[in-house]
Design an enzyme around this catalytic site. Structure first.
Site, PDB file in Angstrom:
ATOM      1  N   ASP A 161       9.311   2.938   0.553  1.00 45.93           N
ATOM      2  CA  ASP A 161       8.185   3.637   1.174  1.00 45.93           C
ATOM      3  C   ASP A 161       8.288   3.417   2.681  1.00 45.93           C
ATOM      4  O   ASP A 161       7.882   2.387   3.203  1.00 45.93           O
ATOM      5  CB  ASP A 161       6.864   3.096   0.626  1.00 45.93           C
ATOM      6  CG  ASP A 161       5.641   3.783   1.222  1.00 45.93           C
ATOM      7  OD1 ASP A 161       5.789   4.490   2.238  1.00 45.93           O
ATOM      8  OD2 ASP A 161       4.543   3.599   0.679  1.00 45.93           O
TER       9      ASP A 161
ATOM     10  N   LYS B  87       3.854  10.238   8.723  1.00 43.19           N
ATOM     11  CA  LYS B  87       3.526   9.815  10.085  1.00 43.19           C
ATOM     12  C   LYS B  87       4.468  10.388  11.141  1.00 43.19           C
ATOM     13  O   LYS B  87       4.312  11.535  11.548  1.00 43.19           O
ATOM     14  CB  LYS B  87       3.435   8.289  10.140  1.00 43.19           C
ATOM     15  CG  LYS B  87       2.308   7.750   9.222  1.00 43.19           C
ATOM     16  CD  LYS B  87       2.016   6.304   9.445  1.00 43.19           C
ATOM     17  CE  LYS B  87       0.980   5.770   8.464  1.00 43.19           C
ATOM     18  NZ  LYS B  87      -0.386   6.249   8.694  1.00 43.19           N
TER      19      LYS B  87
ATOM     20  N   TYR C 241       0.844  -1.190   0.000  1.00 43.77           N
ATOM     21  CA  TYR C 241       0.000   0.000   0.000  1.00 43.77           C
ATOM     22  C   TYR C 241       0.879   1.239   0.000  1.00 43.77           C
ATOM     23  O   TYR C 241       1.795   1.361   0.810  1.00 43.77           O
ATOM     24  CB  TYR C 241      -0.920   0.015   1.224  1.00 43.77           C
ATOM     25  CG  TYR C 241      -1.845   1.213   1.247  1.00 43.77           C
ATOM     26  CD1 TYR C 241      -2.880   1.331   0.330  1.00 43.77           C
ATOM     27  CD2 TYR C 241      -1.656   2.232   2.179  1.00 43.77           C
ATOM     28  CE1 TYR C 241      -3.719   2.432   0.338  1.00 43.77           C
ATOM     29  CE2 TYR C 241      -2.505   3.340   2.195  1.00 43.77           C
ATOM     30  CZ  TYR C 241      -3.529   3.426   1.274  1.00 43.77           C
ATOM     31  OH  TYR C 241      -4.363   4.533   1.279  1.00 43.77           O
TER      32      TYR C 241
END
Length: 424
Positions: free
Chosen positions: A235, A264, A143
């Site tokens: 990622d 994040k 994802y």
């Protein structure tokens, strides 16, 4: 447990928000999500006043937990009091970029954006612009945010968009391979190597039950991309400054990607994303190069202050030792519970990430498909609600990671292990 206020708020939300939420995963809990009123150390208090040990931690950003240290809080308040934003550069964004470049092995330059999705969108555009190629290799079940190039399903060249609204032509340039399958990666490069701009991979699949790389897998991706003139893009939106401490997962695994995406943790709980990498590649971004990238809120001073002070605090106060030791204690305790109560299940995770995947054979998953074959509905519809009733807040579905923070305690860990024991 009385949850009437959450039910009523969700009823109201359904009238003004699609699905009653602003991010799809939040609606996953049945029959309605829990509305949170505030955080308190390693716990959250819901709209009805119920208190839970919180292992969601904002789905990853809250490395320090809900009790923000005074130094971080002061930095946030000071920046906010000086004006919300300016649309012009500030010193703190330079300082934040310098911190990241100083600690992450592969990063020489940084471009801040506003979300992990925006970071991966920009990284894919940069890779295509830098190489002059169009195809992107991604992992099946990986994802990379809500972006058109990676919202695909299916294998190999047969990938198709996984959402309405994405033209088939986007998926034509996306090649999928199973995570941890070196042979499949080699085959896709043998067939398409001259057309591949980049491999985009999470160092750990962290949106699919937590799947760690097998020995040699990332080395194979590194070799393949170098041999064919493609870029390796890590990622690290989830793993960045959480797995591997200040050097991130790439430091933990000893791999040097060409580009890295962040999000994040680097925002300290505020919206953020970033792309980092070698100077020669990063300078292809406008205004130094021709690959367009811009954003009104990029480098927002309040976010920059929150993120920089969070990372500085973590570096100076043994935060990683605390969260990683609690994470290991959790996983050890859960392994004992699983061995006793549900030996077909698997305890997964590393550092401050953990999860129990309801596998059916006791084998830890090695790719996203293995997680998908787990007893997902039992986790979602039976197990998680029981844990919530016991005062333990887990992520919204079987696939999302769970996170330890600096505000968590040994008491939180022990309560959680006992709740798992009772629920299983």
């Amino acid at each position: 447990m009385n949850r009437d206020t959450s039910r009523d708020l969700y009823d109201r939300a359904l009238g003004v928000l699609p699905g009653g939420v602003n991010s799809s995963v939040r609606a996953a809990p049945q029959p309605y999500p829990t509305f949170v009123r505030k955080g308190d150390a390693g716990r959250v208090v819901d709209a009805d006043g119920n208190k839970y040990v919180d292992w969601v931690m904002g789905l990853g950003p809250l490395l320090l937990g809900h009790d923000v240290p005074e130094s971080v809080q002061s930095a946030i308040q000071r920046r906010a009091s000086e004006g919300p934003m300016y649309g012009m550069p500030t010193e703190v964004e330079v300082e934040h970029a310098e911190f990241i470049a100083r600690h992450v092995p592969s990063v020489e330059m940084v471009r801040f954006v506003n979300s992990g999705t925006e970071a991966t969108v920009s990284a894919v555009r940069l890779a295509r612009g830098y190489t002059g190629r169009d195809k992107i290799v991604v992992m099946e079940s990986g994802y990379h945010g809500a972006q058109e190039s990676t919202l695909v399903e299916g294998g190999g060249e047969g990938a198709t968009p996984s959402s309405p609204g994405i033209p088939e032509s986007f998926a034509e340039h996306t090649l999928t391979v199973p995570f941890n399958d070196e042979e499949a990666a080699s085959e896709v490069f043998a067939e398409h190597g001259d057309d591949i701009a980049a491999v985009l991979v999470e160092p750990i699949l962290a949106n699919k039950g937590i799947v760690e790389p097998e020995a040699g897998y990332h080395e194979t991706l590194r070799d393949l991309t170098e041999d064919h003139g493609a870029l390796l893009v890590f990622d690290e939106v989830i793993t960045g400054f959480r797995v591997g401490g200040l050097s991130c997962a790439q430091g933990e695994y000893g791999i040097t990607p060409d580009l890295t995406t962040f999000g994040k943790v680097i925002g300290g709980g505020f919206p953020i994303g970033a792309i980092g990498g070698r100077t020669e590649i990063m300078e292809e971004f406008t205004p130094s190069g021709d690959v367009f990238q811009a954003g009104t809120f990029s480098g927002h001073p309040v976010t920059m202050a929150a993120g920089l002070e969070t990372l500085t605090y973590a570096a100076e106060n043994d935060v990683y030792e605390h969260v990683n030791s609690l994470g290991e204690r959790l996983r050890d305790g859960l392994r004992d519970v699983v061995a006793e109560r549900a030996p077909a299940y698997s305890v997964v995770g590393t550092d401050s990430l953990f999860k129990v995947v309801f596998t059916r054979d006791g084998e830890a998953p090695r790719n996203g498909a293995d997680v998908g074959r787990a007893n997902v509905q039992r986790w979602n519809r039976v197990f998680r609600p029981e844990m919530r009733e016991a005062g333990i807040m887990l992520s919204q579905n079987q696939f999302e990671s769970q996170f330890v923070s600096a505000s968590h305690t040994e008491t939180d860990v022990e309560e959680t292990i006992e709740a798992y024991r009772d629920a299983l």
